[in-house]
Write an enzyme that holds these catalytic residues in place. Structure first.
Site, PDB file in Angstrom:
ATOM      1  N   LYS A  67       0.826  -1.212   0.000  1.00 55.76           N
ATOM      2  CA  LYS A  67       0.000   0.000   0.000  1.00 55.76           C
ATOM      3  C   LYS A  67       0.869   1.275   0.000  1.00 55.76           C
ATOM      4  O   LYS A  67       0.631   2.179  -0.786  1.00 55.76           O
ATOM      5  CB  LYS A  67      -0.958  -0.004   1.205  1.00 55.76           C
ATOM      6  CG  LYS A  67      -1.956  -1.168   1.149  1.00 55.76           C
ATOM      7  CD  LYS A  67      -2.937  -1.137   2.283  1.00 55.76           C
ATOM      8  CE  LYS A  67      -2.313  -1.359   3.636  1.00 55.76           C
ATOM      9  NZ  LYS A  67      -1.659  -2.701   3.770  1.00 55.76           N
ATOM     10  N   THR A  68       1.888   1.283   0.866  1.00 56.10           N
ATOM     11  CA  THR A  68       2.779   2.452   0.900  1.00 56.10           C
ATOM     12  C   THR A  68       3.500   2.585  -0.438  1.00 56.10           C
ATOM     13  O   THR A  68       3.623   3.680  -0.996  1.00 56.10           O
ATOM     14  CB  THR A  68       3.814   2.287   2.043  1.00 56.10           C
ATOM     15  OG1 THR A  68       3.108   2.012   3.247  1.00 56.10           O
ATOM     16  CG2 THR A  68       4.655   3.528   2.206  1.00 56.10           C
ATOM     17  N   ASP A 112      -1.666   6.723   6.092  1.00 53.81           N
ATOM     18  CA  ASP A 112      -1.633   5.292   6.422  1.00 53.81           C
ATOM     19  C   ASP A 112      -2.516   5.052   7.648  1.00 53.81           C
ATOM     20  O   ASP A 112      -2.709   5.957   8.463  1.00 53.81           O
ATOM     21  CB  ASP A 112      -0.180   4.898   6.729  1.00 53.81           C
ATOM     22  CG  ASP A 112       0.049   3.404   6.581  1.00 53.81           C
ATOM     23  OD1 ASP A 112      -0.881   2.696   6.140  1.00 53.81           O
ATOM     24  OD2 ASP A 112       1.152   2.942   6.904  1.00 53.81           O
ATOM     25  N   THR A 161      -5.899  -1.409   6.881  1.00 50.86           N
ATOM     26  CA  THR A 161      -5.926  -2.869   6.949  1.00 50.86           C
ATOM     27  C   THR A 161      -7.325  -3.320   7.349  1.00 50.86           C
ATOM     28  O   THR A 161      -7.613  -4.505   7.360  1.00 50.86           O
ATOM     29  CB  THR A 161      -4.928  -3.371   8.013  1.00 50.86           C
ATOM     30  OG1 THR A 161      -5.145  -2.631   9.223  1.00 50.86           O
ATOM     31  CG2 THR A 161      -3.496  -3.170   7.567  1.00 50.86           C
ATOM     32  N   ARG A 220       6.312  -8.209   1.670  1.00 49.22           N
ATOM     33  CA  ARG A 220       7.217  -7.792   2.753  1.00 49.22           C
ATOM     34  C   ARG A 220       7.865  -9.026   3.383  1.00 49.22           C
ATOM     35  O   ARG A 220       9.050  -9.025   3.685  1.00 49.22           O
ATOM     36  CB  ARG A 220       6.472  -7.001   3.820  1.00 49.22           C
ATOM     37  CG  ARG A 220       7.345  -6.765   5.062  1.00 49.22           C
ATOM     38  CD  ARG A 220       6.711  -5.861   6.100  1.00 49.22           C
ATOM     39  NE  ARG A 220       6.561  -4.519   5.597  1.00 49.22           N
ATOM     40  CZ  ARG A 220       5.489  -3.787   5.774  1.00 49.22           C
ATOM     41  NH1 ARG A 220       4.469  -4.266   6.457  1.00 49.22           N
ATOM     42  NH2 ARG A 220       5.424  -2.576   5.275  1.00 49.22           N
TER      43      ARG A 220
HETATM   44  P1  ADP Z   1       2.131  -1.917   3.138  1.00 50.35           P
HETATM   45  O1  ADP Z   1       2.179  -0.421   3.068  1.00 50.35           O
HETATM   46  O2  ADP Z   1       0.917  -2.486   2.473  1.00 50.35           O
HETATM   47  O3  ADP Z   1       2.308  -2.447   4.534  1.00 50.35           O
HETATM   48  P2  ADP Z   1       4.629  -1.757   1.661  1.00 50.35           P
HETATM   49  O4  ADP Z   1       4.225  -0.907   0.523  1.00 50.35           O
HETATM   50  O5  ADP Z   1       5.410  -1.082   2.756  1.00 50.35           O
HETATM   51  O6  ADP Z   1       3.366  -2.503   2.290  1.00 50.35           O
HETATM   52  O7  ADP Z   1       5.464  -2.990   1.064  1.00 50.35           O
HETATM   53  C1  ADP Z   1       6.327  -3.774   1.867  1.00 50.35           C
HETATM   54  C2  ADP Z   1       7.544  -4.198   1.078  1.00 50.35           C
HETATM   55  O8  ADP Z   1       7.129  -5.132   0.081  1.00 50.35           O
HETATM   56  C3  ADP Z   1       8.265  -3.068   0.359  1.00 50.35           C
HETATM   57  O9  ADP Z   1       9.643  -3.188   0.575  1.00 50.35           O
HETATM   58  C4  ADP Z   1       8.021  -3.283  -1.100  1.00 50.35           C
HETATM   59  O10 ADP Z   1       9.211  -3.116  -1.803  1.00 50.35           O
HETATM   60  C5  ADP Z   1       7.599  -4.733  -1.205  1.00 50.35           C
HETATM   61  N1  ADP Z   1       6.496  -4.856  -2.165  1.00 50.35           N
HETATM   62  C6  ADP Z   1       5.176  -4.701  -1.870  1.00 50.35           C
HETATM   63  N2  ADP Z   1       4.422  -4.901  -2.962  1.00 50.35           N
HETATM   64  C7  ADP Z   1       5.280  -5.188  -3.971  1.00 50.35           C
HETATM   65  C8  ADP Z   1       5.086  -5.505  -5.353  1.00 50.35           C
HETATM   66  N3  ADP Z   1       3.866  -5.586  -5.894  1.00 50.35           N
HETATM   67  N4  ADP Z   1       6.187  -5.727  -6.115  1.00 50.35           N
HETATM   68  C9  ADP Z   1       7.416  -5.689  -5.544  1.00 50.35           C
HETATM   69  N5  ADP Z   1       7.657  -5.411  -4.245  1.00 50.35           N
HETATM   70  C10 ADP Z   1       6.609  -5.154  -3.461  1.00 50.35           C
END
Ligand code: ADP
Length: 337
Positions: A67-68, A112, A161, A220
């Site tokens: 998401k981030t 977030d 979430t 992640r």
């Molecule tokens: P969230 O905000 O949903 O908790 P993040 O955006 O922080 O998740 O992603 C966590 C990690 O996973 C990051 O380091 C990102 O590089 C990796 N990641 C997430 N989605 C992908 C994707 N579709 N392709 C490659 N890497 C991803």
């Protein structure tokens, strides 16, 4: 990160630095989530073509699914700067007013954990999203006055979430909601290969598949396991990410072949050994293993439910027959699963 809990959905500070380096920067580089990518592409290109800020976007899904990363990609694709904050960081409506009033035209605001914002801030956000305006309250009691403040058009990207916890008026103000799904093993293999390239680690196809299959559908976690495999390969092996190194490393960190970690097995173990397979209430289960209810509910349970090992029922949590099998325990005749 609690000791030995390497599959926890959240990221600690050190991890965030590594994550930043591994984040894809463009939609084309973002692995998997085909539907979301396709939908976002239309939203973003449509807005760009009109030369206007796109609708506000809500990204809903479990932790670690990107998401981030997507919020940054959205800003990047729009060619706009991004401001990052989170619901818990906004305690007072004034905190939000300060952020909103300092946005530049077209800027992306990433909020977030939007479901954890305070009520007054949430109400201020309604008006800001709809009319690009906030009322700043000056003074207290009967003499208080509301001073309207115009805002430049901006794009809110909210992440949650728990989309079910969002009040309807807030949910309705997002023009587009992206529902992020857990990733297929094939997509996760691609994430592992991509990250290995960036980390300059030689990972073979079999090792990537092994890591992907234990990453519980979450990039992640795939990246985290990959880094543990890298440590193992460098310290105990010849530096290459072979399937042997992957298996041995994941055994050290107690990640089993289904991707369950210490926390998951603690939840299941308590459910089976202490409560005969349930039903048992969430808080009782959490206390029994010394964890927060939120951790059990948001980190362990979604995965256990998805794996068909645990069921949430109105009477409480119950273990399925597969849970007894997975932990190698005989299922009592009276067990609910
Ligand atoms: P969230 O905000 O949903 O908790 P993040 O955006 O922080 O998740 O992603 C966590 C990690 O996973 C990051 O380091 C990102 O590089 C990796 N990641 C997430 N989605 C992908 C994707 N579709 N392709 C490659 N890497 C991803």
């Amino acid at each position: 990160m609690p000791e030995n809990q390497i599959l926890d959905g959240g990221a600690d500070q050190e991890e965030r630095a590594v994550e930043a380096a591994l984040r894809p920067k463009t939609l084309a580089d973002f692995v998997g989530q085909h539907k979301v990518r396709q939908q976002l592409e239309l939203v973003l290109h449509g807005a760009k073509g009109r030369g206007a800020a796109p609708d506000h976007i809500l990204l809903a899904g479990p932790p670690g699914l990107g998401k981030t990363t997507l919020s940054m990609i959205i800003a990047n694709e729009l060619g706009m700067p991004i401001r990052i904050t989170s619901g818990p960081a906004i305690q007072h409506a004034g905190d939000l007013a300060a952020i909103l009033s300092s946005l530049s035209e077209g800027e992306v605001l990433f909020l977030d954990e939007i479901h954890r914002m305070s009520r007054p801030a949430e109400e201020m956000l309604y008006m800001a999203m709809e009319d690009y305006r906030v009322d700043v309250i000056v003074g207290k009691g009967p003499g208080a006055t509301a001073i309207p403040l115009e805002l430049p058009p901006f794009t809110l990207v909210g992440a949650t979430t728990r989309s079910g916890l969002l009040p309807a008026p807030l949910r309705d103000r997002f023009g587009f909601t992206a529902h992020m799904e857990f990733y297929d093993p094939i997509d996760l293999e691609q994430v592992v290969h991509r990250s290995a390239r960036l980390l300059d680690l030689d990972v073979d196809a079999e090792a990537a598949a092994e890591i992907a299959s234990r990453s519980r559908g979450t990039p992640r976690i795939a990246n985290r396991l990959l880094r543990r495999v890298r440590d193992f390969a460098e310290v105990k092996g010849d530096g290459r990410g072979t399937v042997e190194a992957a298996r041995a490393a994941l055994a050290v960190y107690e990640v089993d072949e289904r991707g369950l970690d210490r926390l998951d097995r603690a939840v299941l173990g308590a459910l089976l050994n202490l409560f005969g397979g349930g039903p048992v209430g969430l808080s009782t289960l959490a206390v029994a293993i010394g964890e927060e209810t939120d951790t059990v509910e948001e980190v362990a349970e979604p995965f256990l439910v998805r794996q068909g090992l645990l069921a949430r029922t109105p009477r409480g949590r119950i273990a399925t027959a597969a849970a007894w099998r997975h932990l190698g325990l005989p299922m009592p005749r009276t067990a609910p699963g």
